[in-house]
Design a protein around this motif. Sequence first.
Motif, PDB file in Angstrom:
ATOM      1  N   ALA A  25       0.878  -1.190   0.000  1.00 32.64           N
ATOM      2  CA  ALA A  25       0.000   0.000   0.000  1.00 32.64           C
ATOM      3  C   ALA A  25       0.902   1.221   0.000  1.00 32.64           C
ATOM      4  O   ALA A  25       1.987   1.202   0.586  1.00 32.64           O
ATOM      5  CB  ALA A  25      -0.874  -0.014   1.243  1.00 32.64           C
ATOM      6  N   SER A  26       0.449   2.260  -0.691  1.00 29.76           N
ATOM      7  CA  SER A  26       1.336   3.413  -0.818  1.00 29.76           C
ATOM      8  C   SER A  26       0.532   4.706  -0.742  1.00 29.76           C
ATOM      9  O   SER A  26      -0.670   4.719  -1.038  1.00 29.76           O
ATOM     10  CB  SER A  26       2.060   3.320  -2.165  1.00 29.76           C
ATOM     11  OG  SER A  26       2.861   4.441  -2.380  1.00 29.76           O
ATOM     12  N   SER A  27       1.238   5.781  -0.362  1.00 32.21           N
ATOM     13  CA  SER A  27       0.569   7.087  -0.389  1.00 32.21           C
ATOM     14  C   SER A  27       0.647   7.670  -1.795  1.00 32.21           C
ATOM     15  O   SER A  27       0.025   8.680  -2.096  1.00 32.21           O
ATOM     16  CB  SER A  27       1.243   8.036   0.615  1.00 32.21           C
ATOM     17  OG  SER A  27       2.617   8.104   0.304  1.00 32.21           O
ATOM     18  N   ALA A  30       0.152   7.052  -7.956  1.00 32.73           N
ATOM     19  CA  ALA A  30       0.618   6.545  -9.249  1.00 32.73           C
ATOM     20  C   ALA A  30       1.048   5.087  -9.133  1.00 32.73           C
ATOM     21  O   ALA A  30       1.150   4.387 -10.134  1.00 32.73           O
ATOM     22  CB  ALA A  30       1.778   7.395  -9.745  1.00 32.73           C
ATOM     23  N   LYS A  31       1.303   4.616  -7.912  1.00 33.40           N
ATOM     24  CA  LYS A  31       1.723   3.222  -7.743  1.00 33.40           C
ATOM     25  C   LYS A  31       0.489   2.326  -7.638  1.00 33.40           C
ATOM     26  O   LYS A  31      -0.532   2.736  -7.065  1.00 33.40           O
ATOM     27  CB  LYS A  31       2.545   3.066  -6.451  1.00 33.40           C
ATOM     28  CG  LYS A  31       3.930   3.678  -6.537  1.00 33.40           C
ATOM     29  CD  LYS A  31       4.744   3.274  -5.315  1.00 33.40           C
ATOM     30  CE  LYS A  31       6.134   3.888  -5.388  1.00 33.40           C
ATOM     31  NZ  LYS A  31       6.972   3.442  -4.281  1.00 33.40           N
ATOM     32  N   PRO A  32       0.568   1.100  -8.153  1.00 27.72           N
ATOM     33  CA  PRO A  32      -0.590   0.195  -8.041  1.00 27.72           C
ATOM     34  C   PRO A  32      -1.117   0.084  -6.612  1.00 27.72           C
ATOM     35  O   PRO A  32      -2.331   0.115  -6.379  1.00 27.72           O
ATOM     36  CB  PRO A  32      -0.031  -1.135  -8.556  1.00 27.72           C
ATOM     37  CG  PRO A  32       0.996  -0.727  -9.565  1.00 27.72           C
ATOM     38  CD  PRO A  32       1.642   0.502  -8.992  1.00 27.72           C
ATOM     39  N   ILE A  52      -0.408  -2.383   4.323  1.00 27.67           N
ATOM     40  CA  ILE A  52       0.873  -2.873   4.847  1.00 27.67           C
ATOM     41  C   ILE A  52       1.992  -2.116   4.147  1.00 27.67           C
ATOM     42  O   ILE A  52       2.102  -2.165   2.909  1.00 27.67           O
ATOM     43  CB  ILE A  52       1.070  -4.395   4.559  1.00 27.67           C
ATOM     44  CG1 ILE A  52      -0.187  -5.209   4.880  1.00 27.67           C
ATOM     45  CG2 ILE A  52       2.320  -4.929   5.269  1.00 27.67           C
ATOM     46  CD1 ILE A  52      -0.544  -5.326   6.332  1.00 27.67           C
ATOM     47  N   ASN A  53       2.786  -1.412   4.942  1.00 28.65           N
ATOM     48  CA  ASN A  53       3.925  -0.659   4.386  1.00 28.65           C
ATOM     49  C   ASN A  53       4.907  -0.403   5.523  1.00 28.65           C
ATOM     50  O   ASN A  53       4.510   0.062   6.595  1.00 28.65           O
ATOM     51  CB  ASN A  53       3.417   0.670   3.786  1.00 28.65           C
ATOM     52  CG  ASN A  53       4.533   1.446   3.118  1.00 28.65           C
ATOM     53  OD1 ASN A  53       5.574   1.698   3.728  1.00 28.65           O
ATOM     54  ND2 ASN A  53       4.302   1.849   1.878  1.00 28.65           N
ATOM     55  N   LYS A  54       6.169  -0.726   5.229  1.00 26.86           N
ATOM     56  CA  LYS A  54       7.173  -0.622   6.293  1.00 26.86           C
ATOM     57  C   LYS A  54       7.440   0.820   6.715  1.00 26.86           C
ATOM     58  O   LYS A  54       7.881   1.091   7.816  1.00 26.86           O
ATOM     59  CB  LYS A  54       8.498  -1.233   5.808  1.00 26.86           C
ATOM     60  CG  LYS A  54       8.465  -2.748   5.726  1.00 26.86           C
ATOM     61  CD  LYS A  54       9.872  -3.294   5.513  1.00 26.86           C
ATOM     62  CE  LYS A  54       9.998  -4.773   5.754  1.00 26.86           C
ATOM     63  NZ  LYS A  54       9.094  -5.663   5.107  1.00 26.86           N
ATOM     64  N   ILE A 104      -2.343 -11.150  -6.921  1.00 24.59           N
ATOM     65  CA  ILE A 104      -0.946 -10.720  -7.097  1.00 24.59           C
ATOM     66  C   ILE A 104      -0.812  -9.857  -8.351  1.00 24.59           C
ATOM     67  O   ILE A 104      -0.911 -10.350  -9.480  1.00 24.59           O
ATOM     68  CB  ILE A 104      -0.007 -11.942  -7.169  1.00 24.59           C
ATOM     69  CG1 ILE A 104      -0.272 -12.864  -5.960  1.00 24.59           C
ATOM     70  CG2 ILE A 104       1.449 -11.492  -7.204  1.00 24.59           C
ATOM     71  CD1 ILE A 104       0.644 -14.060  -5.870  1.00 24.59           C
ATOM     72  N   PHE A 105      -0.620  -8.555  -8.136  1.00 21.23           N
ATOM     73  CA  PHE A 105      -0.461  -7.623  -9.258  1.00 21.23           C
ATOM     74  C   PHE A 105       0.894  -7.817  -9.947  1.00 21.23           C
ATOM     75  O   PHE A 105       1.039  -7.583 -11.144  1.00 21.23           O
ATOM     76  CB  PHE A 105      -0.495  -6.166  -8.766  1.00 21.23           C
ATOM     77  CG  PHE A 105      -1.799  -5.710  -8.169  1.00 21.23           C
ATOM     78  CD1 PHE A 105      -2.987  -6.369  -8.424  1.00 21.23           C
ATOM     79  CD2 PHE A 105      -1.827  -4.561  -7.357  1.00 21.23           C
ATOM     80  CE1 PHE A 105      -4.197  -5.912  -7.882  1.00 21.23           C
ATOM     81  CE2 PHE A 105      -3.021  -4.103  -6.806  1.00 21.23           C
ATOM     82  CZ  PHE A 105      -4.204  -4.772  -7.071  1.00 21.23           C
ATOM     83  N   THR A 106       1.886  -8.216  -9.161  1.00 19.75           N
ATOM     84  CA  THR A 106       3.292  -8.204  -9.569  1.00 19.75           C
ATOM     85  C   THR A 106       3.591  -8.916 -10.891  1.00 19.75           C
ATOM     86  O   THR A 106       3.161 -10.050 -11.104  1.00 19.75           O
ATOM     87  CB  THR A 106       4.127  -8.871  -8.449  1.00 19.75           C
ATOM     88  OG1 THR A 106       3.690  -8.345  -7.198  1.00 19.75           O
ATOM     89  CG2 THR A 106       5.611  -8.639  -8.645  1.00 19.75           C
ATOM     90  N   SER A 107       4.388  -8.247 -11.740  1.00 22.11           N
ATOM     91  CA  SER A 107       4.900  -8.864 -12.966  1.00 22.11           C
ATOM     92  C   SER A 107       6.275  -9.441 -12.677  1.00 22.11           C
ATOM     93  O   SER A 107       6.841  -9.229 -11.604  1.00 22.11           O
ATOM     94  CB  SER A 107       5.026  -7.807 -14.071  1.00 22.11           C
ATOM     95  OG  SER A 107       3.788  -7.202 -14.309  1.00 22.11           O
ATOM     96  N   GLY A 108       6.826 -10.132 -13.696  1.00 17.13           N
ATOM     97  CA  GLY A 108       8.179 -10.667 -13.534  1.00 17.13           C
ATOM     98  C   GLY A 108       8.173 -12.163 -13.298  1.00 17.13           C
ATOM     99  O   GLY A 108       9.077 -12.714 -12.678  1.00 17.13           O
TER     100      GLY A 108
END
Length: 481
Positions: A25-27, A30-32, A52-54, A104-108
């Motif tokens: 999770a982000s403030s 622009a990030k997913p 959840i974010n450190k 799971i959004f993550t690519s790669g």
Amino acid sequence: MNEHECDFSRLDYFFNPRSIALVGASSDPAKPGGRCLNALIKRHYPGMIYPINKRHRELLGLTCYPTLSDVPGEVDMVIISVPAHTTIPVLREAAEKKARVAVIFTSGFSETGPEGRQLQKELKETAQRLGIRLLGPNCVGIVDLPMSVMASFANIVDLEPVYPMNLGFITQSGAFGAMIYAQAVEEGVGFSSFVSVGNEADTEFADFLAYMVHRRSDTEIIGGYLEGEKDGTKLRRAAIDALKLGKPILIMKVGRTGAGARAAASHTGSMAGEDRIYDSFFRQVGIIRIESLRELTSFVIIHRAHRLPKGKRVAVLSVSGGAGVMMADKLEEYGLDVPSLSDATRHGLMEHLPPFGSAANPVDMTSALGADPTILGKCLRILAHDGELDLIVVNTALTDATAATISRDIIDVYHSIPKPMVVTSHVFHPTKKTTRALETMKEADIPVLKDHLDAVRAIRNLVWYTEKRRCFLTSLGSGPD
Ligand code: COA
């Protein structure tokens, strides 16, 4: 409990989780992880949300936890929006929190080559060992509109919901699926849910199709974007169940050509397969194969009137001779009949048409409609009560002077018969009156489309589907398959 039911009850957690933790999770919107958190809050997801974010102790007014393990209590769904190499440790923490599903959004992963494939294999094995069902990886997530589950970072999360919410959509391409969603919303088509399946490490296209067929009474039609199906047996079973229940499935199956198939293989790793095999498979199981987005939206619009044609005899009533000819041409090209009208019907029409009009099929009202807008209602009533016609297409143009009369007459006739009817309407200069006329027809549940070809294709698909289902049900009634 049948063999699907236990699978479905696990898939329920994708559509209706009691709580969601968002790792990454982000403030930053622009990030997913930022966009998804915003959407969950903005659309008032009713369950608990755990960002959840450190680096943060609070995000958008919610308590933020450094790790999943710090979350108090259990979590139904974990959304993972952190780089690929950290996804497996996150899954292990998710299991400690008794998570049922992970998005799971993550690519790669497998889309990137041998190393990614290996990582995806480990991810899948870990999830299986921990008993967590996965959506993705490399997907834009899942949206359930009635439950406000915005577990997605696609731009669609910012769009206002459209009613009725009766289209379920599954896509193997996240970005293209999102574009289809956005355009459909613009055309007035509302979604019940949207699922981007990504690399399908665990759950796949056919699982969600079967889920929507069996588990979602609000989903009347299912649409899909498919590059290649992994398990044809599952898809066949779901499609046949849908045919039994009367839920049309429309799929845009790509990879028709060598170039398309190669692109699909490198995009989602799907094997496009022999195109002719898909074609005949779809025909057998009653799946409508579509070429364009508007074929989906116009079908949804004509299907929601809940009127099915008894046969394939179509009458065309047009203000323009040219549009009438074009529609008649296409209808016959698609295998429908535009039959000659009976003497009684022709004589009835001639009483209302100008001498330079045509009482053949297509019926040409000509520009005389501009001077006398009652012509349309009078002709329509005659066609509507002709038992030798199964469906009527009305092509009209609305002006300030004619809009109210034409829309009122169409509504009156429509409500006096059970036959399906489709209106295509051109407006040269939109005004309050013409807009109101279109709105009142739509409010009366009349399918109104802008484009003639869209209307004709939707009619073809409706007639084909109705006939397919009729034959299928008859075959069931006449003995075992
Ligand atoms: N636990 C807690 N917080 C973590 C974490 C962890 N294990 N790992 C990272 N974070 C935090 C980061 O500090 C960051 O916070 P910040 O915004 O406050 O700085 C946030 O979570 C996001 O992590 P970050 O490392 O910045 O990742 P990102 O958001 O740039 O990218 C993905 C993550 C998953 C989006 C990216 O790897 C990716 O795969 N992008 C492509 C996604 C895609 O297109 N998928 C579908 C294709 S159809």
